[in-house]
Design an enzyme around this catalytic site. Structure first.
Site, PDB file in Angstrom:
ATOM      1  CB  SER A  71      -4.321   6.805   0.878  1.00  0.00           C
ATOM      2  OG  SER A  71      -5.406   7.666   0.642  1.00  0.00           O
ATOM      3  NE  ARG A  96      -3.946  -1.914   2.506  1.00  0.00           N
ATOM      4  CZ  ARG A  96      -5.181  -1.736   2.036  1.00  0.00           C
ATOM      5  NH1 ARG A  96      -5.498  -0.608   1.439  1.00  0.00           N
ATOM      6  NH2 ARG A  96      -6.089  -2.686   2.159  1.00  0.00           N
TER       7      ARG A  96
END
Length: 249
Positions: free
Chosen positions: A145, A84
């Site tokens: 995010s 990520r």
């Protein structure tokens, strides 16, 4: 023996056409609008509504949507915390280039990221080339995010002392949509799979989402009613207008 891929053997080439010249050419200032929130919170819906609003005003923009990027540029990444983070780093790189803010900030990002064009291979390089060819000056990044440190790192990778002076701005838009509502929408069926244990590390279920401690724009329900995409995008446009990013150059 020296390797061609070693960072000591490559040198930054400055573009003879400067940022201000590029901004004057398309008659707008560059900025990045970063939209964060849970899956199903409406990030992509807002991003594309904002894209349309800006287009109707004669302003160039390009959407970097998390799902779309994972079809090409980031298809080699999973959903671990490390992947990520790398996902966001790559998006920031494209965002910096699309708004035309090159120089030390981009070199800093390249040095801090595992992103290396030489190691991407033809498919990924093609995806990068396609994004650059299509990208406008107002970059709309729509990604979950989930980790605060990664979003903060995005800001740190961009110009700091020259942040405003450089006419390069990152504005965080928080889609503050309750988990229960996101899960009730579940257009992709991902929450159902996560609840059944078929998807691991799913944000909001068995992996945390850390809401921004401070953001420029927070969008949420009003009296339990979701606002229309047009109304939300108009709020973002109004903010950009107020800050002078849509003024003629």
């Amino acid at each position: 023996m020296s390797s061609l891929g070693n960072s000591n053997n490559i040198f930054w080439q400055e573009c003879p056409v400067g940022k201000l010249e590029r901004q004057k050419l398309i008659n707008q200032k560059g900025c990045v609008v970063w939209i964060t929130g849970l899956s199903g919170s409406g990030k992509s819906t807002l991003a594309f509504a904002l894209n349309r609003q800006l287009y109707s005003r004669g302003k160039l923009s390009y959407v970097l949507d998390g799902d779309n990027l994972r079809h090409g540029l980031n298809k080699d990444l999973g959903f671990s915390a490390e992947d990520r983070t790398e996902n966001i780093r790559r998006v920031v790189l494209i965002a910096i280039c699309s708004v035309g803010s090159f120089g030390k900030s981009l070199r800093k990002l390249l040095a801090s990221s595992t992103l290396c064009f030489a190691n991407f291979g033809v498919p990924t390089s093609r995806e990068v080339a396609k994004l650059f060819a299509d990208a406008g000056m107002i970059c709309i990044a729509s990604l979950i995010s989930p980790y605060r440190k990664d979003r903060d790192a995005c800001r740190a990778m961009l110009p700091d002392s020259n942040f405003i002076e450089a006419s390069f701005l990152t504005k965080a838009v928080f889609m503050n949509t309750p988990l229960s509502l996101c899960e009730s929408r579940d257009a992709k069926g991902l929450y159902k799979l996560a609840r059944a244990g078929k998807i691991k590390g799913f944000t909001g279920i068995d992996d945390p989402y850390e809401p921004p401690l401070q953001c420029e724009i927070e969008l949420q329900q009003i009296d339990g009613v979701c606002r229309t995409p047009t109304a939300m995008s108009e709020q973002v446009v109004s903010y950009l207008e107020e800050k002078g990013y849509l003024e003629d150059q």
